[in-house]
Design an enzyme around this catalytic site. Structure first.
Site, PDB file in Angstrom:
ATOM      1  N   GLY A  57     -14.083  -0.029  -1.518  1.00 29.78           N
ATOM      2  CA  GLY A  57     -13.286  -1.246  -1.495  1.00 29.78           C
ATOM      3  C   GLY A  57     -13.139  -1.785  -0.090  1.00 29.78           C
ATOM      4  N   LYS A  88       9.117  -3.284  -5.814  1.00 28.52           N
ATOM      5  CA  LYS A  88       7.806  -3.919  -5.935  1.00 28.52           C
ATOM      6  C   LYS A  88       7.908  -5.015  -6.991  1.00 28.52           C
ATOM      7  CE  LYS A  88       3.522  -3.309  -4.275  1.00 28.52           C
ATOM      8  NZ  LYS A  88       3.178  -2.984  -2.889  1.00 28.52           N
ATOM      9  N   GLY A 115     -11.724  -4.879   0.888  1.00 30.52           N
ATOM     10  CA  GLY A 115     -10.877  -6.056   0.937  1.00 30.52           C
ATOM     11  C   GLY A 115     -10.385  -6.262   2.356  1.00 30.52           C
ATOM     12  N   VAL A 154      -7.873  -5.004   4.110  1.00 33.55           N
ATOM     13  CA  VAL A 154      -7.582  -3.787   4.867  1.00 33.55           C
ATOM     14  C   VAL A 154      -8.841  -2.927   5.024  1.00 33.55           C
ATOM     15  CG1 VAL A 154      -6.200  -1.678   4.971  1.00 33.55           C
ATOM     16  CG2 VAL A 154      -5.177  -3.802   4.130  1.00 33.55           C
TER      17      VAL A 154
END
Length: 369
Positions: free
Chosen positions: A186, A87, A188, A190
């Site tokens: 959330g 990452k 966003g 996705v």
């Protein structure tokens, strides 16, 4: 150890036990301060997204990228993608600090690693950003052109949808979403796609996001109930789907939950591993995040196979997330420990015996364009 690259770009290794390689990337000329973290390449070269986020300091950024990279190792192991866990984080505000020069400098750092780390989009990093990065290095996936898969959000959302179905199957012995209450924290890219899938499957939606305009847009499309970011965790529902930042499940928030299951696409939903035990003790089924949110990884990883990307193969493989979670629920039940521990144990077993170790090297089809 530091090595000078173009202009003032430097790569400096940070030694941390349990991680193969962690690299601090600096280029003051363009405002670049990043960390690339390689957790494990035992199964294959590491693959993971680039998170661009205004961390308060490097210590917090380092902690986050280490957790994210380790999760990628287990995500790949359990989704049988044959990649290692890596990452990257760039300490910057994507709305203010993200420039072509900054992304190009980061791309040069990725290129210096010669394929040890393959990058992709993540929070704050768009498909257009990774397309720019690909002009400097081939070690990138999720590109918006005919040789690649583009934005993986819908595949992550579909995998999460299938994971929610698995949770309902375990709880009610039926995966039918008709009339079930799903609370999404959330919305966003996705989370928004997930909400639309759930709506068409007949679910009643409860949503929350800092962006009220986005909430109202989704409410118009789905009839969702909007709650504040504080109230969403207290919502009475069948499934809570965390789809924002990590650490949302902790000693403070778990006692507030009024759901039967937690199944969402956010990374690192547990603040500590022990929080999974607390969920289990309260009878709340937890779908381990690094399994349920693997759809994006599965999708982009197919770009690197010899035969090239296929959305049909990607869809079919993402569908298997349902079955993988059902196996984890069974292991946890048989051994009387949390689903999180079951998933980690299964991953450790695959890592120890190198099950699924990559034999063929990755094919960077887009590099020849």
């Amino acid at each position: 150890m530091a090595q000078a690259c173009e202009k003032t770009l430097t790569l400096e290794e940070i030694s941390v036990s349990g991680y193969e390689k962690i690299i601090r990337v600096l280029n003051p000329e363009v405002g670049l301060h990043a960390i690339i973290c390689i957790h494990s390449s035992v199964i294959g070269p590491t693959l993971g997204g680039i998170r661009i986020y205004p961390y308060p300091n490097e210590e917090i950024a380092l902690k986050d990228v280490m957790r994210l990279a380790k999760a990628m190792t287990y995500k790949s192991l359990l989704s049988e993608c044959s990649w290692g866990g890596g990452k990257a984080v760039i300490i910057a505000d994507p709305k203010v600090d993200k420039t072509k020069e900054l992304l190009s400098a980061f791309a040069e750092a990725v290129h210096q690693l010669k394929g040890e780390y393959i990058c992709a989009e993540d929070v704050g990093c768009s498909p257009e950003d990774v397309l720019l990065i690909s002009k400097t290095t081939p070690y990138v996936v999720g590109l918006p052109h005919e040789k690649s898969s583009g934005n993986p959000a819908i595949f992550t959302a579909w995998g999460t949808f299938r994971g929610i179905q698995s949770a309902l199957k375990k709880i009610y012995n039926s995966s039918d979403l008709e009339g079930r209450k799903i609370a999404i924290q959330g919305i966003g890219t996705v989370g928004f796609e997930l909400a639309r899938l759930l709506f068409w499957a007949g679910a009643h939606l409860i949503i929350s996001d800092l962006d009220q305009k986005r909430c109202l847009e989704l409410q118009q499309l789905t009839g969702a109930v909007i709650l504040s970011t504080e109230e969403i965790l207290k919502a009475e529902c069948d499934v809570l789907a965390p789809c924002a930042m990590g650490g949302i499940l902790n000693s403070r928030t778990i006692p507030l939950l009024r759901c039967l299951a937690v199944a969402g696409c956010a990374n690192n939903q547990l603040l500590n591993d022990s929080d999974a035990d607390e969920l289990a003790s309260r009878g709340i089924l937890y779908a381990p995040d690094f399994i349920i949110n693997a759809g994006g990884l599965i999708n982009v990883s197919l770009e690197l196979e010899a035969e090239g990307y296929s959305p049909i193969r990607a869809r079919n493989r993402v569908n298997r997330i349902y079955d993988q979670l059902m196996v984890i629920y069974k292991i946890a039940e048989q051994n009387r420990f949390s689903t999180h521990r079951a998933a980690l144990s299964f991953g450790d077993y695959r890592l120890k015996y190198q099950i699924g170790k990559r034999i063929e090297p990755p094919y960077f089809h887009h590099a020849s364009m």
